[in-house]
Design a protein around this motif. Structure first.
Motif, PDB file in Angstrom:
ATOM      1  N   LEU A   4      -7.661  90.123  54.050  1.00  0.00           N
ATOM      2  CA  LEU A   4      -7.418  88.719  54.392  1.00  0.00           C
ATOM      3  C   LEU A   4      -8.696  88.062  54.901  1.00  0.00           C
ATOM      4  N   ALA A   5      -9.440  88.790  55.752  1.00  0.00           N
ATOM      5  CA  ALA A   5     -10.700  88.252  56.271  1.00  0.00           C
ATOM      6  C   ALA A   5     -11.702  88.024  55.137  1.00  0.00           C
ATOM      7  N   ALA A   6     -11.734  88.956  54.159  1.00  0.00           N
ATOM      8  CA  ALA A   6     -12.656  88.818  53.025  1.00  0.00           C
ATOM      9  C   ALA A   6     -12.275  87.628  52.152  1.00  0.00           C
ATOM     10  N   VAL A   7     -10.970  87.421  51.943  1.00  0.00           N
ATOM     11  CA  VAL A   7     -10.518  86.270  51.150  1.00  0.00           C
ATOM     12  C   VAL A   7     -10.852  84.970  51.877  1.00  0.00           C
ATOM     13  N   CYS A   8     -10.703  84.976  53.196  1.00  0.00           N
ATOM     14  CA  CYS A   8     -11.057  83.790  53.990  1.00  0.00           C
ATOM     15  C   CYS A   8     -12.556  83.503  53.868  1.00  0.00           C
ATOM     16  N   LEU A   9     -13.377  84.552  53.945  1.00  0.00           N
ATOM     17  CA  LEU A   9     -14.822  84.386  53.770  1.00  0.00           C
ATOM     18  C   LEU A   9     -15.146  83.893  52.373  1.00  0.00           C
ATOM     19  N   LEU A  10     -14.391  84.368  51.378  1.00  0.00           N
ATOM     20  CA  LEU A  10     -14.587  83.913  50.005  1.00  0.00           C
ATOM     21  C   LEU A  10     -14.336  82.412  49.895  1.00  0.00           C
ATOM     22  N   GLY A  11     -13.258  81.929  50.520  1.00  0.00           N
ATOM     23  CA  GLY A  11     -12.976  80.498  50.515  1.00  0.00           C
ATOM     24  C   GLY A  11     -14.055  79.711  51.237  1.00  0.00           C
ATOM     25  N   ILE A  95     -11.043  74.927  44.792  1.00  0.00           N
ATOM     26  CA  ILE A  95     -10.907  75.400  46.177  1.00  0.00           C
ATOM     27  C   ILE A  95     -11.937  74.717  47.069  1.00  0.00           C
ATOM     28  N   ALA A  96     -13.162  74.576  46.562  1.00  0.00           N
ATOM     29  CA  ALA A  96     -14.207  73.887  47.325  1.00  0.00           C
ATOM     30  C   ALA A  96     -13.842  72.429  47.557  1.00  0.00           C
ATOM     31  N   ARG A  97     -13.265  71.781  46.558  1.00  0.00           N
ATOM     32  CA  ARG A  97     -12.857  70.367  46.692  1.00  0.00           C
ATOM     33  C   ARG A  97     -11.758  70.218  47.738  1.00  0.00           C
ATOM     34  N   ILE A  98     -10.773  71.112  47.699  1.00  0.00           N
ATOM     35  CA  ILE A  98      -9.703  71.057  48.702  1.00  0.00           C
ATOM     36  C   ILE A  98     -10.284  71.269  50.095  1.00  0.00           C
ATOM     37  N   GLY A  99     -11.213  72.208  50.213  1.00  0.00           N
ATOM     38  CA  GLY A  99     -11.851  72.453  51.496  1.00  0.00           C
ATOM     39  C   GLY A  99     -12.632  71.264  52.006  1.00  0.00           C
ATOM     40  N   SER A 100     -13.074  70.400  51.094  1.00  0.00           N
ATOM     41  CA  SER A 100     -13.817  69.197  51.485  1.00  0.00           C
ATOM     42  C   SER A 100     -12.899  68.038  51.863  1.00  0.00           C
ATOM     43  N   GLY A 101     -11.593  68.268  51.771  1.00  0.00           N
ATOM     44  CA  GLY A 101     -10.650  67.217  52.145  1.00  0.00           C
ATOM     45  C   GLY A 101     -10.229  66.326  51.004  1.00  0.00           C
ATOM     46  N   GLN A 102     -10.523  66.715  49.759  1.00  0.00           N
ATOM     47  CA  GLN A 102     -10.105  65.934  48.604  1.00  0.00           C
ATOM     48  C   GLN A 102      -8.706  66.415  48.198  1.00  0.00           C
ATOM     49  N   TRP A 103      -7.707  65.877  48.882  1.00  0.00           N
ATOM     50  CA  TRP A 103      -6.345  66.405  48.794  1.00  0.00           C
ATOM     51  C   TRP A 103      -5.718  66.208  47.423  1.00  0.00           C
ATOM     52  N   ALA A 104      -6.268  65.334  46.585  1.00  0.00           N
ATOM     53  CA  ALA A 104      -5.725  65.174  45.230  1.00  0.00           C
ATOM     54  C   ALA A 104      -5.797  66.478  44.448  1.00  0.00           C
ATOM     55  N   TYR A 105      -6.763  67.327  44.806  1.00  0.00           N
ATOM     56  CA  TYR A 105      -6.936  68.590  44.081  1.00  0.00           C
ATOM     57  C   TYR A 105      -5.859  69.613  44.403  1.00  0.00           C
ATOM     58  N   LEU A 106      -4.985  69.309  45.345  1.00  0.00           N
ATOM     59  CA  LEU A 106      -3.819  70.167  45.543  1.00  0.00           C
ATOM     60  C   LEU A 106      -2.898  70.126  44.332  1.00  0.00           C
ATOM     61  N   ALA A 107      -3.038  69.072  43.509  1.00  0.00           N
ATOM     62  CA  ALA A 107      -2.238  68.967  42.283  1.00  0.00           C
ATOM     63  C   ALA A 107      -2.752  69.895  41.192  1.00  0.00           C
ATOM     64  N   SER A 216       1.129  85.105  49.128  1.00  0.00           N
ATOM     65  CA  SER A 216       1.136  83.882  49.939  1.00  0.00           C
ATOM     66  C   SER A 216       0.112  83.967  51.059  1.00  0.00           C
ATOM     67  N   LEU A 217       0.021  85.119  51.711  1.00  0.00           N
ATOM     68  CA  LEU A 217      -0.951  85.299  52.793  1.00  0.00           C
ATOM     69  C   LEU A 217      -2.383  85.183  52.267  1.00  0.00           C
ATOM     70  N   LEU A 218      -2.636  85.768  51.106  1.00  0.00           N
ATOM     71  CA  LEU A 218      -3.978  85.702  50.526  1.00  0.00           C
ATOM     72  C   LEU A 218      -4.333  84.267  50.141  1.00  0.00           C
ATOM     73  N   LEU A 219      -3.364  83.545  49.592  1.00  0.00           N
ATOM     74  CA  LEU A 219      -3.611  82.152  49.211  1.00  0.00           C
ATOM     75  C   LEU A 219      -3.873  81.284  50.442  1.00  0.00           C
ATOM     76  N   VAL A 220      -3.100  81.500  51.504  1.00  0.00           N
ATOM     77  CA  VAL A 220      -3.311  80.751  52.747  1.00  0.00           C
ATOM     78  C   VAL A 220      -4.686  81.074  53.328  1.00  0.00           C
ATOM     79  N   ALA A 221      -5.090  82.354  53.284  1.00  0.00           N
ATOM     80  CA  ALA A 221      -6.398  82.756  53.806  1.00  0.00           C
ATOM     81  C   ALA A 221      -7.522  82.096  53.005  1.00  0.00           C
ATOM     82  N   LEU A 222      -7.353  82.020  51.671  1.00  0.00           N
ATOM     83  CA  LEU A 222      -8.365  81.386  50.830  1.00  0.00           C
ATOM     84  C   LEU A 222      -8.510  79.907  51.168  1.00  0.00           C
ATOM     85  N   MET A 223      -7.387  79.210  51.291  1.00  0.00           N
ATOM     86  CA  MET A 223      -7.424  77.780  51.610  1.00  0.00           C
ATOM     87  C   MET A 223      -7.963  77.544  53.017  1.00  0.00           C
TER      88      MET A 223
END
Length: 302
Positions: A4-11, A95-107, A216-223
């Protein structure tokens, strides 16, 4: 927990590096610089070198099998490239776009799932019978990988000292952050297997059984890692418009269709298929990049 920590670092590293095939091609066309594209390839090489070392140490995890190369491989890369261009970002860059706050990319992941769902009844390409050349590499190749890795680390250390901006600022620069994402994915491979979020969406669309809680946990860690990366540089959320959200949905759908044809999204190609030197991965990635290149040229103002 390590996974989980590695996936979080990946994100986190993906967001800080702005890792994206579309951004790489745009930089190549507009600025004549291949820096981002070379960073993506270097990340693949790092994962491949790490797999050689893990194999030599007897620590190799279960590795996904490759697929046969066919016309669908090229077609999938083309459709993947069209979808990425429409989305203005590939699966990694999303993933980078979502991390930047561009919430449209959640689609985009929603569209990817719908595209995968539309192709769910298509027969998957034939699996390759043999092992990857990377996994059967002789011992001297592992020694060469160690030397190259040591030289690369020394180069980064020298550049970090020379810039005078502090090691953290250097190591979270786009090129180096992309390399760190490759190292993070190696840890992911070692702890939780060759997990990518596009593969999870594809498995869900095909109705195949998988551990929902784990995914689900891995996806949450990535985001969470991507959002943390955006927060460290000043998160500026953008309210999604209907047009931008629709574009992301359509782009994600096309990427889902292309990934089903290959099979594999850009994240799986860069971090799994290409490091293992599977021909289908390199061919589909090349066709995706050429398609994006042509699309960027055609879209340039006259």
């Amino acid at each position: 927990m390590i996974g989980l920590a590695a996936v979080c670092l990946l994100g986190f590293a993906t967001q800080r590096g702005g890792t994206c095939a579309v951004a790489s091609i745009v930089e190549l066309v507009s600025e004549r610089r291949p820096g981002r594209l070379l960073a993506l390839i270097e990340a693949s090489v790092l994962v491949g070198g790490g797999l050689v070392l893990l194999s030599a140490l007897g620590l190799l995890p279960i590795i996904p099998r490759g697929y046969a190369t066919s016309a669908a491989t090229v077609a999938g890369g083309v459709v993947l490239g069209i979808g990425a261009f429409c989305n203005r970002s590939c699966a990694i860059g999303t993933i980078a776009r979502i991390g930047s706050g561009q919430w449209a990319y959640l689609a985009t992941p929603i569209g990817f799932f719908l595209g995968s769902l539309a192709m769910s009844r298509m027969a998957a390409p034939e699996h390759l019978a043999g092992k990857s050349l990377v996994l059967d590499a002789p011992g001297w190749v592992a020694i060469v990988c160690i030397l190259i890795l040591a030289l690369r680390l020394a180069t980064h250390g020298w550049r970090a000292w020379r810039t005078g901006h502090g090691p953290l600022r250097y190591f979270w620069s786009p090129h180096v952050a992309t390399s760190i994402s490759g190292v993070a994915f190696l840890v992911v491979l070692l702890t939780v297997g060759g997990w990518t979020y596009t593969e999870t969406l594809g498995e869900l669309a095909r109705g195949r059984p998988f551990d929902t809680m784990r995914a689900s946990l891995l996806l949450v860690a990535l985001m969470a890692g991507a959002v943390l990366g955006g927060w460290t540089v000043g998160l500026r959320p953008k309210v999604p418009t209907a047009a931008r959200t629709g574009r992301c949905l359509v782009g994600g759908g096309l990427m889902g269709i292309g990934a089903a044809l290959i099979p594999g999204g850009s994240d799986g190609l860069v971090f799994v298929g290409m490091p293992l030197l599977w021909p289908y991965a390199w061919l589909s990635f090349a066709s995706m990049c050429v398609t994006i290149y042509v699309a960027v040229l055609l879209a340039r103002p006259r």
